[in-house]
Design a protein around this motif. Structure first.
Motif, PDB file in Angstrom:
ATOM      1  N   ILE A   1      62.437  62.159  -6.415  1.00 30.17           N
ATOM      2  CA  ILE A   1      61.934  63.029  -5.355  1.00 30.17           C
ATOM      3  C   ILE A   1      60.474  63.366  -5.679  1.00 30.17           C
ATOM      4  O   ILE A   1      60.157  63.776  -6.796  1.00 30.17           O
ATOM      5  CB  ILE A   1      62.792  64.330  -5.204  1.00 30.17           C
ATOM      6  N   ARG A   2      59.580  63.156  -4.718  1.00 28.34           N
ATOM      7  CA  ARG A   2      58.157  63.415  -4.912  1.00 28.34           C
ATOM      8  C   ARG A   2      57.557  63.899  -3.596  1.00 28.34           C
ATOM      9  O   ARG A   2      58.221  63.920  -2.561  1.00 28.34           O
ATOM     10  CB  ARG A   2      57.434  62.157  -5.383  1.00 28.34           C
ATOM     11  N   GLY A   3      56.281  64.277  -3.626  1.00 30.48           N
ATOM     12  CA  GLY A   3      55.564  64.653  -2.418  1.00 30.48           C
ATOM     13  C   GLY A   3      54.529  63.610  -2.065  1.00 30.48           C
ATOM     14  O   GLY A   3      54.030  62.888  -2.936  1.00 30.48           O
ATOM     15  N   ALA A   4      54.197  63.524  -0.784  1.00 27.14           N
ATOM     16  CA  ALA A   4      53.171  62.588  -0.339  1.00 27.14           C
ATOM     17  C   ALA A   4      51.790  63.097  -0.748  1.00 27.14           C
ATOM     18  O   ALA A   4      51.541  64.301  -0.796  1.00 27.14           O
ATOM     19  CB  ALA A   4      53.241  62.413   1.172  1.00 27.14           C
ATOM     20  N   GLY A   5      50.887  62.166  -1.035  1.00 30.81           N
ATOM     21  CA  GLY A   5      49.518  62.549  -1.358  1.00 30.81           C
ATOM     22  C   GLY A   5      49.403  63.258  -2.687  1.00 30.81           C
ATOM     23  O   GLY A   5      50.092  62.921  -3.651  1.00 30.81           O
ATOM     24  N   LYS A   6      48.550  64.287  -2.737  1.00 34.78           N
ATOM     25  CA  LYS A   6      48.244  64.963  -3.999  1.00 34.78           C
ATOM     26  C   LYS A   6      49.036  66.244  -4.205  1.00 34.78           C
ATOM     27  O   LYS A   6      48.746  67.009  -5.134  1.00 34.78           O
ATOM     28  CB  LYS A   6      46.743  65.263  -4.069  1.00 34.78           C
ATOM     29  N   ALA A   7      50.020  66.515  -3.348  1.00 25.91           N
ATOM     30  CA  ALA A   7      50.825  67.729  -3.474  1.00 25.91           C
ATOM     31  C   ALA A   7      52.297  67.366  -3.560  1.00 25.91           C
ATOM     32  O   ALA A   7      52.740  66.376  -2.978  1.00 25.91           O
ATOM     33  CB  ALA A   7      50.588  68.661  -2.294  1.00 25.91           C
ATOM     34  N   PHE A   8      53.040  68.181  -4.291  1.00 25.48           N
ATOM     35  CA  PHE A   8      54.498  68.029  -4.298  1.00 25.48           C
ATOM     36  C   PHE A   8      55.083  68.783  -3.113  1.00 25.48           C
ATOM     37  O   PHE A   8      55.676  68.201  -2.219  1.00 25.48           O
ATOM     38  CB  PHE A   8      55.069  68.537  -5.617  1.00 25.48           C
ATOM     39  N   SER A   9      54.857  70.086  -3.085  1.00 26.08           N
ATOM     40  CA  SER A   9      55.372  70.905  -1.986  1.00 26.08           C
ATOM     41  C   SER A   9      54.509  72.145  -1.830  1.00 26.08           C
ATOM     42  O   SER A   9      54.241  72.844  -2.820  1.00 26.08           O
ATOM     43  CB  SER A   9      56.821  71.315  -2.255  1.00 26.08           C
ATOM     44  N   GLY A  10      54.080  72.421  -0.598  1.00 32.36           N
ATOM     45  CA  GLY A  10      53.203  73.558  -0.338  1.00 32.36           C
ATOM     46  C   GLY A  10      53.938  74.843  -0.033  1.00 32.36           C
ATOM     47  O   GLY A  10      53.326  75.800   0.441  1.00 32.36           O
ATOM     48  N   GLY A  11      55.238  74.891  -0.268  1.00 33.43           N
ATOM     49  CA  GLY A  11      55.993  76.114  -0.009  1.00 33.43           C
ATOM     50  C   GLY A  11      56.624  76.118   1.370  1.00 33.43           C
ATOM     51  O   GLY A  11      56.642  75.102   2.080  1.00 33.43           O
ATOM     52  N   GLY A  12      57.132  77.266   1.770  1.00 34.87           N
ATOM     53  CA  GLY A  12      57.745  77.390   3.078  1.00 34.87           C
ATOM     54  C   GLY A  12      56.694  77.448   4.174  1.00 34.87           C
ATOM     55  O   GLY A  12      55.649  78.098   4.011  1.00 34.87           O
ATOM     56  N   ASP A  13      56.935  76.756   5.266  1.00 32.56           N
ATOM     57  CA  ASP A  13      56.019  76.786   6.403  1.00 32.56           C
ATOM     58  C   ASP A  13      55.955  78.214   6.959  1.00 32.56           C
ATOM     59  O   ASP A  13      56.986  78.842   7.228  1.00 32.56           O
ATOM     60  CB  ASP A  13      56.539  75.818   7.470  1.00 32.56           C
ATOM     61  N   LEU A  14      54.731  78.744   7.129  1.00 33.05           N
ATOM     62  CA  LEU A  14      54.586  80.137   7.536  1.00 33.05           C
ATOM     63  C   LEU A  14      55.117  80.397   8.937  1.00 33.05           C
ATOM     64  O   LEU A  14      55.588  81.499   9.229  1.00 33.05           O
ATOM     65  CB  LEU A  14      53.117  80.562   7.441  1.00 33.05           C
ATOM     66  N   ASP A  15      55.073  79.397   9.804  1.00 33.67           N
ATOM     67  CA  ASP A  15      55.653  79.578  11.138  1.00 33.67           C
ATOM     68  C   ASP A  15      57.160  79.799  11.034  1.00 33.67           C
ATOM     69  O   ASP A  15      57.732  80.625  11.756  1.00 33.67           O
ATOM     70  CB  ASP A  15      55.359  78.353  12.009  1.00 33.67           C
TER      71      ASP A  15
END
Length: 269
Positions: free
Chosen positions: A60-74
């Motif tokens: 399991i990984r994230g796309a690009g240079k991030a793994f996971s940015g947290g919960g979507d604020l919306d």
């Protein structure tokens, strides 16, 4: 690619080695933040993997240079305004933890950049958790204005001890990949440019092992996490109760403005 993975939107799949399924979280422009779609997909992927006879190991990984940015604020705002959304996400948060724990296939995480929120659940509950030295692991619950529930109450104290868990969970201090390895929060860290290859190397070794031996070893070890079930259920209830409290709106505003929250120190616990 088997048909069972065709209807996923936020999770992308490839087979980098024999019997190794690689799952990539992808939410372009949002650091792979978990919106409503991804949150739901992170719950059911582990059941699909568990039932797939072609899979012996998962990355399991994230796309690009991030793994996971947290919960979507919306999504978080909707949770504060709509009870149905709140209860749905509460159930998903619970199922995400238990589906990962109960998945019989070994899971390897490759964490680069920020690792926050629902993605971090998968990152830390993976059987072999690997992070780049400069990764930033953050449990952001208390900054948002809710209790640190989710996976945090069961896995952080078990992995790095209660004193370190309290420090990082109460203060929302970021943990680098190097520090996370030092305190035992993750399995190992690597140089950033070696992360993906190391995760693949570990997954290859797992995929080549005895499926039965690995499955039952994982099952036995994860009983440590299952025994913490009452703690997890309580912490999750406390977290989601907080979405009806006064601090969440301030927490949302601080995240949107990228400033420290200004919680009232006189607020009762």
């Amino acid at each position: 690619m088997t048909t069972r993975y065709e209807d996923y939107e936020r999770l992308k799949f490839d087979w980098p080695a024999e019997r190794v399924l690689r799952v990539t979280m992808e939410n372009p422009g949002r650091l792979n933040a978990a919106d409503a779609i991804m949150h739901g997909e992170l719950v059911r992927i582990w059941r699909d993997v568990d039932a797939d006879p072609q899979v012996n190991a998962v990355i399991i990984r994230g796309a690009g240079k991030a793994f996971s940015g947290g919960g979507d604020l919306d999504l978080v705002r909707e949770m504060t305004q709509d009870f149905e959304t709140l209860t749905r996400v509460w159930k998903e948060a619970r199922d995400l933890v238990y589906n990962l724990i109960n998945c019989s296939k070994p899971v390897v995480s490759a964490m680069a950049g920020p690792a926050v929120g629902a993605g971090l659940v998968a990152g830390l509950l993976a059987d072999i958790s690997i992070a780049a030295k400069d990764a930033r692991i953050i449990d952001g619950h208390t900054r948002l204005g809710v209790a640190a529930g989710d996976h945090a109450a069961i896995v952080w104290p078990l992995l790095c001890g209660l004193a370190k868990a309290k420090y990082y969970l109460l203060l929302c201090e970021p943990v680098s990949g190097e520090e996370a390895e030092r305190i035992g929060l993750i399995s190992l860290c690597t140089e950033p440019d070696e992360l993906q290859e190391k995760a693949l190397d570990v997954a290859r070794k797992l995929a080549a092992g005895s499926p039965s031996a690995l499955r039952w070893t994982k099952f036995a070890l994860n009983n440590w996490l299952r025994q913490a079930g009452p703690i997890f259920d309580t912490s999750l209830a406390l977290e989601f109760t907080g979405f009806n409290g006064p601090d969440v709106q301030e927490g949302l505003a601080s995240l949107a403005e990228k400033r420290p929250p200004k919680f009232d120190p006189r607020s009762p616990l």
